[in-house]
Design a protein around this motif. Structure first.
Motif, PDB file in Angstrom:
ATOM      1  N   PHE A   1       0.837  -1.199   0.000  1.00 16.76           N
ATOM      2  CA  PHE A   1       0.000   0.000   0.000  1.00 16.76           C
ATOM      3  C   PHE A   1       0.875   1.253   0.000  1.00 16.76           C
ATOM      4  CE2 PHE A   1      -2.265  -3.359   2.350  1.00 16.76           C
ATOM      5  CZ  PHE A   1      -3.364  -3.525   1.502  1.00 16.76           C
ATOM      6  N   ASP A   2       0.394   2.302  -0.713  1.00 23.55           N
ATOM      7  CA  ASP A   2       1.174   3.545  -0.826  1.00 23.55           C
ATOM      8  C   ASP A   2       0.561   4.694  -0.033  1.00 23.55           C
ATOM      9  OD1 ASP A   2      -1.025   3.983  -2.387  1.00 23.55           O
ATOM     10  OD2 ASP A   2       0.075   4.398  -4.241  1.00 23.55           O
ATOM     11  N   PHE A   3      -0.158   4.375   1.037  1.00 25.27           N
ATOM     12  CA  PHE A   3      -0.644   5.408   1.952  1.00 25.27           C
ATOM     13  C   PHE A   3      -0.027   5.128   3.333  1.00 25.27           C
ATOM     14  CE2 PHE A   3      -3.862   2.048   1.581  1.00 25.27           C
ATOM     15  CZ  PHE A   3      -3.970   1.600   2.894  1.00 25.27           C
ATOM     16  N   PRO A   4      -0.001   6.118   4.223  1.00 27.03           N
ATOM     17  CA  PRO A   4       0.685   5.941   5.523  1.00 27.03           C
ATOM     18  C   PRO A   4       0.071   4.840   6.375  1.00 27.03           C
ATOM     19  CG  PRO A   4       0.311   8.272   5.072  1.00 27.03           C
ATOM     20  CD  PRO A   4      -0.461   7.516   4.025  1.00 27.03           C
ATOM     21  N   ILE A   5       0.916   3.902   6.795  1.00 18.01           N
ATOM     22  CA  ILE A   5       0.547   2.812   7.707  1.00 18.01           C
ATOM     23  C   ILE A   5       1.638   2.742   8.767  1.00 18.01           C
ATOM     24  CG2 ILE A   5       0.160   0.323   7.937  1.00 18.01           C
ATOM     25  CD1 ILE A   5      -0.584   0.284   4.956  1.00 18.01           C
ATOM     26  N   PRO A   6       1.280   2.715  10.038  1.00 15.67           N
ATOM     27  CA  PRO A   6       2.329   2.593  11.064  1.00 15.67           C
ATOM     28  C   PRO A   6       3.240   1.405  10.762  1.00 15.67           C
ATOM     29  CG  PRO A   6       0.226   3.089  12.100  1.00 15.67           C
ATOM     30  CD  PRO A   6      -0.067   2.833  10.645  1.00 15.67           C
ATOM     31  N   TYR A   7       4.523   1.678  10.533  1.00 18.05           N
ATOM     32  CA  TYR A   7       5.409   0.603  10.104  1.00 18.05           C
ATOM     33  C   TYR A   7       5.611  -0.440  11.198  1.00 18.05           C
ATOM     34  CZ  TYR A   7       9.367  -2.025   8.456  1.00 18.05           C
ATOM     35  OH  TYR A   7      10.182  -3.058   8.076  1.00 18.05           O
ATOM     36  N   GLU A   8       5.549  -0.021  12.460  1.00 18.89           N
ATOM     37  CA  GLU A   8       5.717  -0.987  13.539  1.00 18.89           C
ATOM     38  C   GLU A   8       4.624  -2.062  13.498  1.00 18.89           C
ATOM     39  OE1 GLU A   8       7.031  -0.658  18.159  1.00 18.89           O
ATOM     40  OE2 GLU A   8       4.959  -0.026  17.719  1.00 18.89           O
ATOM     41  N   TYR A   9       3.466  -1.711  12.951  1.00 19.47           N
ATOM     42  CA  TYR A   9       2.391  -2.707  12.782  1.00 19.47           C
ATOM     43  C   TYR A   9       2.854  -3.854  11.893  1.00 19.47           C
ATOM     44  CZ  TYR A   9      -1.727  -4.739  10.477  1.00 19.47           C
ATOM     45  OH  TYR A   9      -2.649  -5.606   9.928  1.00 19.47           O
ATOM     46  N   THR A  10       3.618  -3.545  10.858  1.00 16.21           N
ATOM     47  CA  THR A  10       4.132  -4.595   9.971  1.00 16.21           C
ATOM     48  C   THR A  10       5.036  -5.549  10.741  1.00 16.21           C
ATOM     49  OG1 THR A  10       4.025  -3.122   8.057  1.00 16.21           O
ATOM     50  CG2 THR A  10       5.474  -5.039   7.885  1.00 16.21           C
ATOM     51  N   ILE A  11       5.894  -4.993  11.601  1.00 15.44           N
ATOM     52  CA  ILE A  11       6.774  -5.837  12.413  1.00 15.44           C
ATOM     53  C   ILE A  11       5.939  -6.623  13.425  1.00 15.44           C
ATOM     54  CG2 ILE A  11       8.718  -5.852  14.011  1.00 15.44           C
ATOM     55  CD1 ILE A  11       9.699  -3.276  12.698  1.00 15.44           C
ATOM     56  N   TRP A  12       4.987  -5.948  14.079  1.00 12.85           N
ATOM     57  CA  TRP A  12       4.099  -6.638  15.027  1.00 12.85           C
ATOM     58  C   TRP A  12       3.402  -7.806  14.349  1.00 12.85           C
ATOM     59  CZ3 TRP A  12      -1.146  -7.505  14.713  1.00 12.85           C
ATOM     60  CH2 TRP A  12      -1.790  -7.959  15.872  1.00 12.85           C
ATOM     61  N   ARG A  13       2.945  -7.587  13.155  1.00 10.04           N
ATOM     62  CA  ARG A  13       2.226  -8.632  12.417  1.00 10.04           C
ATOM     63  C   ARG A  13       3.140  -9.825  12.146  1.00 10.04           C
ATOM     64  NH1 ARG A  13      -0.060  -9.662   7.118  1.00 10.04           N
ATOM     65  NH2 ARG A  13      -2.298  -9.989   7.355  1.00 10.04           N
ATOM     66  N   ALA A  14       4.376  -9.555  11.753  1.00  8.81           N
ATOM     67  CA  ALA A  14       5.325 -10.624  11.441  1.00  8.81           C
ATOM     68  C   ALA A  14       5.650 -11.459  12.672  1.00  8.81           C
ATOM     69  CB  ALA A  14       6.598 -10.028  10.842  1.00  8.81           C
ATOM     70  N   VAL A  15       5.945 -10.811  13.786  1.00  7.54           N
ATOM     71  CA  VAL A  15       6.363 -11.568  14.961  1.00  7.54           C
ATOM     72  C   VAL A  15       5.172 -12.205  15.675  1.00  7.54           C
ATOM     73  CG1 VAL A  15       8.516 -10.303  15.278  1.00  7.54           C
ATOM     74  CG2 VAL A  15       6.433  -9.458  16.364  1.00  7.54           C
ATOM     75  N   THR A  16       3.985 -11.591  15.566  1.00 14.68           N
ATOM     76  CA  THR A  16       2.787 -12.216  16.125  1.00 14.68           C
ATOM     77  C   THR A  16       2.464 -13.506  15.381  1.00 14.68           C
ATOM     78  OG1 THR A  16       1.855 -10.095  16.837  1.00 14.68           O
ATOM     79  CG2 THR A  16       0.318 -11.913  16.578  1.00 14.68           C
ATOM     80  N   GLN A  17       2.570 -13.455  14.067  1.00 16.06           N
ATOM     81  CA  GLN A  17       2.332 -14.659  13.268  1.00 16.06           C
ATOM     82  C   GLN A  17       3.379 -15.722  13.583  1.00 16.06           C
ATOM     83  OE1 GLN A  17       4.234 -16.020  10.684  1.00 16.06           O
ATOM     84  NE2 GLN A  17       2.795 -17.067   9.351  1.00 16.06           N
ATOM     85  N   LEU A  18       4.627 -15.314  13.751  1.00 18.52           N
ATOM     86  CA  LEU A  18       5.700 -16.263  14.062  1.00 18.52           C
ATOM     87  C   LEU A  18       5.440 -16.935  15.416  1.00 18.52           C
ATOM     88  CD1 LEU A  18       8.533 -17.441  13.434  1.00 18.52           C
ATOM     89  CD2 LEU A  18       9.486 -15.488  14.693  1.00 18.52           C
ATOM     90  N   TYR A  19       5.079 -16.146  16.414  1.00 22.84           N
ATOM     91  CA  TYR A  19       4.781 -16.725  17.724  1.00 22.84           C
ATOM     92  C   TYR A  19       3.611 -17.701  17.623  1.00 22.84           C
ATOM     93  CZ  TYR A  19       3.849 -17.163  22.704  1.00 22.84           C
ATOM     94  OH  TYR A  19       3.649 -17.672  23.972  1.00 22.84           O
TER      95      TYR A  19
END
Length: 549
Positions: free
Chosen positions: A469-487
């Motif tokens: 997506f090319d609109f502002p999204i909190p980037y930390e959410y992307t990291i949260w999503r990755a590590v939440t899925q990993l856990y």
């Protein structure tokens, strides 16, 4: 009885014997009425009967939707049932000849596919029906196990294969789908699909003589005895009835990949162990083909080049897509295809936006080929699988996650901007404000570890650019999503050692934002998938839905 025609579909009664039938009971009357009134979709939405799901769900089509049938070919569908696959097959080949014992099931098939001009249904036992034609394909889906009910002799199962192969053209293919009697679900307390008894197949059906499924080796042995030396096994997951994913020996699941095997669809079960831990060990030891719940077997010359297929039907129509990996010469390619016409725009948008601000992370380049979005297949180490080695050591697990995040997920600070609301953000993630959040110009929110591959050259690729997506999204959410899925993938090992929130904090995330990110994830999942009536049959797929992996 005289032949009938329902719409464009011919029902041939020449070999029909009314006293021979197979039935799911009174629910078939409901199915017949719904098919006659063109209300099968509405029935599926409102009725929780297993037979309704099995006969009506489009998920059934995942079994063969990906298969590259030849154009202008002919197909014999043995045991067509209520036509769950007949309509799909009619779109793939020039002519479909169905054989079915049950008149009621044949009528359901005819009504639901009444507009198809290339379908003919022959009612009767397949060994009694005289057919002069030779076919390019014969399908035997959920039928082979019943051979002893309809054929006599010492080995009716072998006889059925030989008999059907006589109807094939010299270069024809026989496609068989059947449960694996050694399937992991049977070890783990699921009742045998046909006898409704626990451990029937594992006990070699010593108390159930009218039906049989087979192990991988037993099937290979029978194929060779019929003279079939060329064949290929496919492994539908969770099984051939309602598969999400099709694996092959060239692309088998890895540790950490098989999760949410789901409760048994049509009967209670007793869990003897955790599916996740056993599946991981089986995959690590290369034993998945032996313990797969089901098989799809392709028999005949010219084995196809598809090595993997995955379907996302539990989404809104505009996001329903499939992913198919196939050989092209010495290499492999990945094809993204729309499952519905509404999803074609979603396919065409893939690759249109390029991520920014992550210099050490590469994205696969893609292009459109007709209606398909095509990328190269990245052959490398699957990053999520790396965590299997430290699954029992929470400290090492956290350390590895931090190392990977710091190496590949940390953006250039010059690329970061302040978060602001936009209409695009609200439409997808809701009115969730994250104070002080920083954003990239273009963000791939699907930078989950299962999408990362490390090549021999040391290059890290994200292999999926579906959600960029090319609109502002909190980037930390992307990291949260990755590590939440990993856990979530390794939770069975970690939960007694470290909680999810403690894990998220340990890898460097800000706890005050966790609730906001959970809300963003829920809103995103709702907007992509929405409420789907099929989920009530597939309870554990809620987690897959939430993570959209």
């Amino acid at each position: 009885m005289e032949n009938r025609k329902i719409g464009e579909v011919l029902l041939d009664y020449q070999y029909y014997k009314p006293d021979v039938h197979y039935s799911d009971g009174v629910i078939e009357d409901v199915l017949l009425e719904a098919s006659r009134e063109n209300q099968l979709k509405e029935l599926l939405e409102s009725d929780n009967n297993w037979a309704v799901l099995y006969h009506c769900s489009k998920i059934r089509e995942n079994l063969l939707d990906w298969y590259p049938f030849k154009e202008n070919s002919s197909l014999l569908e043995v045991g067509a049932g209520c036509g769950a696959l007949t309509g799909l097959l009619s779109k793939k080949v020039s002519s479909v000849t169905c054989i079915e014992l049950s008149e009621k099931r044949s009528l359901i098939n005819a009504y639901r596919n009444r507009n198809c001009k290339n379908i003919k249904i022959l009612l009767g036992n397949f060994q009694d029906i005289k057919i002069e034609e030779k076919f390019d394909y014969i399908t035997l889906i959920g039928v082979w196990e019943y051979a002893a009910c309809y054929l006599e002799g010492a080995n009716p199962y072998l006889h059925m294969l030989k008999f059907l192969r006589s109807y094939l053209k010299p270069d024809g293919k026989l496609l068989i789908a059947i449960e694996n009697k050694m399937g992991i679900k049977y070890w783990n307390g699921a009742k045998e699909d046909h006898t409704n008894n626990m451990y029937s197949g594992l006990n070699d059906y010593v108390d159930d003589a009218t039906v049989r499924t087979f192990s991988h080796g037993e099937i290979e042995d029978m194929l060779k005895k019929t003279g079939c030396e060329t064949y290929k096994f496919y492994y539908p997951v969770p099984d051939y009835k309602l598969p999400d994913t099709i694996y092959t020996d060239e692309r088998l699941p890895m540790p950490g990949e098989l999760r949410y095997y789901r409760e048994d669809y049509n009967a209670p079960r007793i869990y003897n162990f955790y599916d996740a831990t056993i599946a991981d060990q089986i995959c690590q030891d290369g034993m998945f083909p032996y313990f797969s719940n089901s098989f799809l077997i392709e028999c005949g010359s010219g084995i196809e080049d598809v090595i993997y297929a995955k379907y996302n039907r539990i989404r809104k129509d505009k996001y329903a897509v499939s992913t198919i990996i196939t050989k092209r010469g010495a290499d492999c390619i990945v094809q993204k295809k729309s499952i519905t016409s509404d999803a074609q725009k979603h396919i065409e948008n893939m690759g249109a936006k390029k991520i920014s601000g992550l210099p050490r992370l590469k994205m696969t380049d893609g292009h459109m080929e007709g209606n398909l979005y095509v990328t190269d297949y990245i052959d490398g180490q699957e990053i999520e699988t790396l965590f299997y080695a430290c699954r029992n050591d929470a400290g090492e697990f956290v350390k590895k996650a931090r190392e990977l995040l710091e190496a590949y997920f940390m953006p250039d600070k010059d690329e970061l901007t302040d978060f602001v609301f936009t209409d695009e953000y609200r439409n997808l993630f809701g009115k969730v404000y994250v104070e002080g959040a920083k954003c990239l110009g273009t963000t791939n929110i699907d930078l989950i570890f299962s999408n990362l591959r490390l090549t021999e050259k040391g290059e890290m690729f994200c292999i999926d650019n579906e959600w960029v997506f090319d609109f502002p999204i909190p980037y930390e959410y992307t990291i949260w999503r990755a590590v939440t899925q990993l856990y979530g993938k390794y939770m069975i090992y970690l939960r007694n050692k470290i909680s999810r929130n403690d894990f998220l904090k340990a890898v460097g995330l800000n706890e005050k934002n966790f609730a906001a990110y959970c809300s963003m994830e829920k809103n995103f999942a709702d907007n992509v998938s929405g409420y789907d009536y099929r989920i009530k049959y597939r309870k554990a797929s809620m987690m897959c839905k939430m993570l959209l992996n």
